[in-house]
Design a protein around this motif. Structure first.
Motif, PDB file in Angstrom:
ATOM      1  N   LEU A  79       0.875  -1.185   0.000  1.00 13.16           N
ATOM      2  CA  LEU A  79       0.000   0.000   0.000  1.00 13.16           C
ATOM      3  C   LEU A  79       0.905   1.225   0.000  1.00 13.16           C
ATOM      4  N   ILE A  80       0.796   2.060  -1.043  1.00 14.70           N
ATOM      5  CA  ILE A  80       1.548   3.328  -1.063  1.00 14.70           C
ATOM      6  C   ILE A  80       0.571   4.461  -0.783  1.00 14.70           C
ATOM      7  N   ASN A  81       0.666   5.018   0.422  1.00 15.23           N
ATOM      8  CA  ASN A  81      -0.190   6.148   0.821  1.00 15.23           C
ATOM      9  C   ASN A  81       0.476   7.437   0.355  1.00 15.23           C
ATOM     10  N   ASN A  82       0.137   7.818  -0.882  1.00 19.24           N
ATOM     11  CA  ASN A  82       0.818   8.951  -1.521  1.00 19.24           C
ATOM     12  C   ASN A  82      -0.083  10.179  -1.652  1.00 19.24           C
ATOM     13  N   ALA A  83      -1.413   9.988  -1.693  1.00 16.85           N
ATOM     14  CA  ALA A  83      -2.322  11.138  -1.885  1.00 16.85           C
ATOM     15  C   ALA A  83      -2.072  12.168  -0.796  1.00 16.85           C
ATOM     16  N   GLY A  84      -1.916  13.406  -1.195  1.00 20.11           N
ATOM     17  CA  GLY A  84      -1.674  14.447  -0.193  1.00 20.11           C
ATOM     18  C   GLY A  84      -1.586  15.803  -0.854  1.00 20.11           C
ATOM     19  N   ILE A 129       3.974   1.890   2.528  1.00 15.47           N
ATOM     20  CA  ILE A 129       4.887   3.008   2.249  1.00 15.47           C
ATOM     21  C   ILE A 129       4.085   4.303   2.382  1.00 15.47           C
ATOM     22  N   ASN A 130       4.492   5.153   3.309  1.00 13.56           N
ATOM     23  CA  ASN A 130       3.807   6.435   3.513  1.00 13.56           C
ATOM     24  C   ASN A 130       4.664   7.573   2.966  1.00 13.56           C
ATOM     25  N   LEU A 131       4.001   8.516   2.301  1.00 14.21           N
ATOM     26  CA  LEU A 131       4.712   9.700   1.804  1.00 14.21           C
ATOM     27  C   LEU A 131       4.780  10.738   2.902  1.00 14.21           C
ATOM     28  N   GLY A 132       5.960  10.848   3.496  1.00 20.61           N
ATOM     29  CA  GLY A 132       6.220  11.947   4.414  1.00 20.61           C
ATOM     30  C   GLY A 132       6.796  13.101   3.620  1.00 20.61           C
ATOM     31  N   THR A 171       7.777   1.771   5.432  1.00 24.06           N
ATOM     32  CA  THR A 171       8.761   2.748   4.953  1.00 24.06           C
ATOM     33  C   THR A 171       8.115   4.124   4.871  1.00 24.06           C
ATOM     34  N   THR A 172       8.839   5.154   5.301  1.00 24.26           N
ATOM     35  CA  THR A 172       8.406   6.526   5.051  1.00 24.26           C
ATOM     36  C   THR A 172       9.392   7.152   4.074  1.00 24.26           C
ATOM     37  N   VAL A 222      15.014  -7.524   4.780  1.00 19.65           N
ATOM     38  CA  VAL A 222      15.499  -6.142   4.846  1.00 19.65           C
ATOM     39  C   VAL A 222      14.312  -5.187   4.811  1.00 19.65           C
ATOM     40  N   ASN A 223      14.213  -4.320   5.835  1.00 21.89           N
ATOM     41  CA  ASN A 223      13.201  -3.260   5.799  1.00 21.89           C
ATOM     42  C   ASN A 223      13.896  -1.908   5.831  1.00 21.89           C
ATOM     43  N   ILE A 224      13.641  -1.096   4.822  1.00 23.85           N
ATOM     44  CA  ILE A 224      14.199   0.265   4.801  1.00 23.85           C
ATOM     45  C   ILE A 224      13.146   1.168   5.428  1.00 23.85           C
ATOM     46  N   SER A 225      13.421   1.669   6.640  1.00 24.99           N
ATOM     47  CA  SER A 225      12.404   2.396   7.410  1.00 24.99           C
ATOM     48  C   SER A 225      12.111   3.765   6.833  1.00 24.99           C
ATOM     49  N   GLU A 226      13.167   4.455   6.386  1.00 26.20           N
ATOM     50  CA  GLU A 226      12.955   5.838   5.958  1.00 26.20           C
ATOM     51  C   GLU A 226      13.981   6.241   4.919  1.00 26.20           C
ATOM     52  N   ILE A 227      13.532   7.026   3.956  1.00 25.44           N
ATOM     53  CA  ILE A 227      14.458   7.635   3.003  1.00 25.44           C
ATOM     54  C   ILE A 227      14.177   9.127   2.987  1.00 25.44           C
ATOM     55  N   ILE A 228      15.207   9.939   3.267  1.00 28.75           N
ATOM     56  CA  ILE A 228      15.100  11.392   3.133  1.00 28.75           C
ATOM     57  C   ILE A 228      15.871  11.748   1.868  1.00 28.75           C
TER      58      ILE A 228
END
Ligand SMILES: NC(=O)c1ccc[n+]([C@@H]2O[C@H](COP(=O)([O-])OP(=O)(O)OC[C@H]3O[C@@H](n4cnc5c(N)ncnc54)[C@H](OP(=O)(O)O)[C@@H]3O)[C@@H](O)[C@H]2O)c1
Length: 233
Positions: A79-84, A129-132, A171-172, A222-228
């Motif tokens: 699930l990619i929560n991208n709407a924003g 995956i959440n879009l921060g 992942t954020t 492998v879980n990639i928690s966050e990418i800035i």
């Protein structure tokens, strides 16, 4: 091959992610309000793309999206929560309805989709995956309430991690400026004049899509928690 729901799939980062995931052999089910844009994308992307026209603020639309995604793809792995959206204004000039729209879309929209899909994602060892945003970490003038919603997104990801890191990947993705129509939700003409050039010099949405592919295709275990990710040299 993963079956992926992308909210806000009709534009910018969501549309670029759909394109790249299809190129890599995955399947996508898109959700957004703009039927014309979603139909056009489906025509471009072909059979492995399907969509539901809907609003993440509306729980019935979210339920229809999940049900149609399962009909089209069989099951959901990601699930990619991208709407924003971000509507920028100084606090004193802002409209209350704009603050409500950002909270309802950027926070409650994500919750609507997580609440529906979490059981299946846990069963399938799936991925949220959440879009921060860099605004998940910093608070900027003229976008304080947008920043508050993106701080909440990071906290929602953390809450999933605390309870479910053994069952799902979380992942954020936190971008700086990306060159999409995003900034045009802002109506304040003075701020638009100031900000539009920065967003036009921003990252290509395909740069963010590549990060989505990277985290989805990470090896088992492998879980990639966050990418800035910011524009740079
Ligand atoms: N661009 C940036 O600089 C930047 C930086 C950091 C984070 N982000 C985040 O990245 C995400 C995607 O933004 P973007 O840059 O790709 O902007 P965009 O091109 O404006 O796309 C936003 C997407 O969200 C959808 N959307 C908005 N409200 C919705 C609603 N109520 N229900 C369903 N879909 C809705 C839009 O679809 P419809 O209009 O069809 O509904 C559109 O597909 C957002 O969460 C944004 O906060 C963007």
């Amino acid at each position: 091959m993963k079956n992926v729901i992308i909210t806000g799939g009709s534009s910018g980062i969501g549309a670029a992610t759909a394109q790249l995931l299809i190129e890599k052999g995955h399947r996508v089910h898109l959700m957004g309000r703009n039927q014309a844009k979603l139909s056009e994308l489906k025509n471009q992307l072909g059979e492995r793309c399907s969509f539901t026209v809907g609003d993440v603020r509306n729980t019935e639309d979210c339920a229809a999206t999940y049900s149609e995604a399962k009909n089209a793809m069989g099951c959901v792995d990601v699930l990619i929560n991208n709407a924003g959206l971000g509507i920028f204004d100084p606090l004193k000039e802002a409209k209350l309805e704009d603050w409500h729209e950002m909270v309802d879309t950027n926070i409650k929209g994500i919750l609507n989709m997580i609440h529906l899909t979490l059981s299946e994602l846990i069963e399938r060892k799936g991925h949220v995956i959440n879009l921060g945003s860099v605004a998940s970490h910093h608070v900027f003038a003229n976008s304080g309430i947008y920043c508050a919603t993106k701080h909440a997104v990071l906290a929602i990801s953390e809450s999933l991690k605390v309870e479910h890191s053994k069952h799902i990947r979380i992942t954020t993705i936190c971008p700086g400026a990306v060159n999409t129509p995003f900034i045009h939700a802002t109506k304040n003409e003075d701020l638009l004049k100031e900000y539009v050039p920065n967003f036009e010099k921003g990252l290509d949405p395909l740069n963010i899509a590549a990060q989505m592919v990277h985290v989805i295709e990470a090896p088992e275990g492998v879980n990639i928690s966050e990418i800035i990710i910011r524009p740079g040299v």
